[in-house]
Design a protein around this motif. Structure first.
Motif, PDB file in Angstrom:
ATOM      1  N   ASP A   8     -95.200   9.750  14.069  1.00 45.60           N
ATOM      2  CA  ASP A   8     -95.112   8.959  15.294  1.00 45.60           C
ATOM      3  C   ASP A   8     -94.026   7.911  15.147  1.00 45.60           C
ATOM      4  O   ASP A   8     -93.688   7.492  14.030  1.00 45.60           O
ATOM      5  CB  ASP A   8     -96.451   8.276  15.599  1.00 45.60           C
ATOM      6  CG  ASP A   8     -96.527   7.794  17.046  1.00 45.60           C
ATOM      7  OD1 ASP A   8     -95.737   8.265  17.886  1.00 45.60           O
ATOM      8  OD2 ASP A   8     -97.376   6.932  17.337  1.00 45.60           O
ATOM      9  N   HIS A  10     -92.569   4.350  17.494  1.00 43.75           N
ATOM     10  CA  HIS A  10     -92.614   3.520  18.698  1.00 43.75           C
ATOM     11  C   HIS A  10     -91.448   2.538  18.649  1.00 43.75           C
ATOM     12  O   HIS A  10     -90.975   2.171  17.571  1.00 43.75           O
ATOM     13  CB  HIS A  10     -93.927   2.719  18.774  1.00 43.75           C
ATOM     14  CG  HIS A  10     -95.098   3.515  19.254  1.00 43.75           C
ATOM     15  ND1 HIS A  10     -95.773   3.234  20.410  1.00 43.75           N
ATOM     16  CD2 HIS A  10     -95.705   4.599  18.731  1.00 43.75           C
ATOM     17  CE1 HIS A  10     -96.769   4.096  20.577  1.00 43.75           C
ATOM     18  NE2 HIS A  10     -96.752   4.933  19.563  1.00 43.75           N
ATOM     19  N   HIS A  42    -101.769   6.540  14.741  1.00 44.65           N
ATOM     20  CA  HIS A  42    -101.434   7.651  15.635  1.00 44.65           C
ATOM     21  C   HIS A  42    -100.998   8.878  14.831  1.00 44.65           C
ATOM     22  O   HIS A  42    -101.405  10.007  15.127  1.00 44.65           O
ATOM     23  CB  HIS A  42    -100.324   7.258  16.617  1.00 44.65           C
ATOM     24  CG  HIS A  42    -100.773   6.244  17.631  1.00 44.65           C
ATOM     25  ND1 HIS A  42     -99.978   5.814  18.663  1.00 44.65           N
ATOM     26  CD2 HIS A  42    -101.952   5.579  17.759  1.00 44.65           C
ATOM     27  CE1 HIS A  42    -100.643   4.923  19.390  1.00 44.65           C
ATOM     28  NE2 HIS A  42    -101.834   4.758  18.844  1.00 44.65           N
TER      29      HIS A  42
HETATM   30 MG    MG Z   1     -98.012   6.681  19.258  1.00 45.27          MG
END
Ligand code: MG
Length: 142
Positions: A8, A10, A42
């Motif tokens: 993941d 961000h 995540h």
């Molecule tokens: Mg995420």
């Protein structure tokens, strides 16, 4: 035995909290997202779902669903754990890598491991969190 992988990323922005492994880390920037944007959890959720062939985080916790707005990803991890247990699986062990230039994360890793251990009801000796930088290389390093 099944093995899953997760990934993941961000965007780091001003005005958002930085939460990793359920630990709020003091920093001038945080991760932008619909939930608490905890990239570590995540990726972990995706790895657990992947091992059980249950799809991905977006399928179970869509980012356009208001019930997940600002939710702690520890809650999502707990829900994920229950999902895979229903399929007859249990998380045995996990290893993770966080890539971040700043801030230094070593001091927060024990609390991240404790949070994951408590949430998954998994002995802390089976949980590993590593942190590294990207040496400033590529868009990730910048
Ligand atoms: Mg995420």
């Amino acid at each position: 035995m099944r093995i899953g992988i997760g990934y993941d990323i961000h965007r780091l922005v001003e005005g958002c909290k930085l939460v990793l492994g359920g630990v709020e880390i003091p920093h001038h920037k945080g991760l932008l997202g619909h939930s608490d944007a905890d990239v570590l959890l995540h990726a972990l959720i995706d790895a657990v779902l992947g091992a059980a062939a249950l799809g991905d985080i977006g399928r179970h916790f869509p980012d356009d669903d208001s019930q997940y707005k600002n939710i702690s990803s520890l809650i999502l991890l707990e829900k994920t754990c229950r999902l895979v247990m229903r399929g007859g699986f249990a998380v045995q062990q996990l290893d993770t890598v966080i890539i971040a230039e700043q801030p230094r994360l070593a001091a927060y890793i024990p609390q991240m491991r404790a949070n994951i251990s408590r949430t998954l009801k998994l002995n802390i000796s089976m949980i590993n969190v590593k942190a590294t930088t990207h040496e400033g290389l590529s868009p990730i390093g910048k």
